[in-house]
Design a protein around this motif. Structure first.
Motif, short mmCIF file in Angstrom:
data_model
loop_
_atom_site.label_atom_id
_atom_site.label_comp_id
_atom_site.label_asym_id
_atom_site.label_seq_id
_atom_site.Cartn_x
_atom_site.Cartn_y
_atom_site.Cartn_z
N GLU A 135 0.87 -1.18 0.00
CA GLU A 135 0.00 0.00 0.00
C GLU A 135 0.91 1.23 0.00
N PHE A 136 0.79 2.05 -1.04
CA PHE A 136 1.57 3.27 -1.16
C PHE A 136 0.64 4.45 -1.40
N ASP A 137 1.18 5.66 -1.49
CA ASP A 137 0.36 6.85 -1.70
C ASP A 137 -0.50 6.76 -2.94
N THR A 138 0.07 6.30 -4.04
CA THR A 138 -0.63 6.34 -5.32
C THR A 138 -1.17 5.00 -5.80
N LYS A 163 -4.77 4.44 -7.05
CA LYS A 163 -5.73 5.20 -6.25
C LYS A 163 -6.16 6.48 -6.97
#
Length: 126
Positions: A37-40, A62
């Motif tokens: 799970e990352f920012d984008t 996302k």
């Protein structure tokens, strides 16, 4: 060390990561190997029940809808990601996400599109 980029994996870009994982688990017996799970983006890398192959990844960008079904991400491992990205641009490709180190995973990753818009994920081991 790799002499040249080599094909590494395929990912399907999806809208609902958990629902798609449930489908592949129910239909093909895939199990979760790793989840990021990352920012984008978020992704699940799946393997066989015995853990002997990675076989398929599910990827969710996302804030962006998934492309038309049938689209995929072609993964290539490379020893020099900056050089590979440069060559992609010179050949008419577009860098959509420049090389970025992800130390917690031990890789540097970039995304480029070929001249027709197909997505390539380039990965260099740190």
């Amino acid at each position: 060390m790799l002499d040249s980029p080599r094909y590494g994996f395929t990912k399907i870009v999806v809208n609902d990561l958990d629902a798609e994982f449930a489908f592949y688990r129910a239909v093909l017996g895939r199990v979760e190997r790793t989840r990021y799970e990352f920012d984008t983006l978020a992704e699940i890398l799946m393997t066989s029940p015995g853990g002997t192959d990675q076989s398929l990844g599910l990827l969710h960008f996302k804030g962006k809808p998934a492309p038309t079904p049938g689209s995929s991400v072609l993964g290539f491992q490379t020893a020099d990601i900056e050089d590979t990205v440069r060559r992609a641009e010179e050949a008419g490709g577009t860098v959509t996400e420049p090389p970025k180190e992800i130390p917690e995973v031990g890789v540097k990753v970039a995304f480029v599109q070929d001249p027709e818009g197909h997505v390539l994920e380039l990965v260099e081991q740190l």
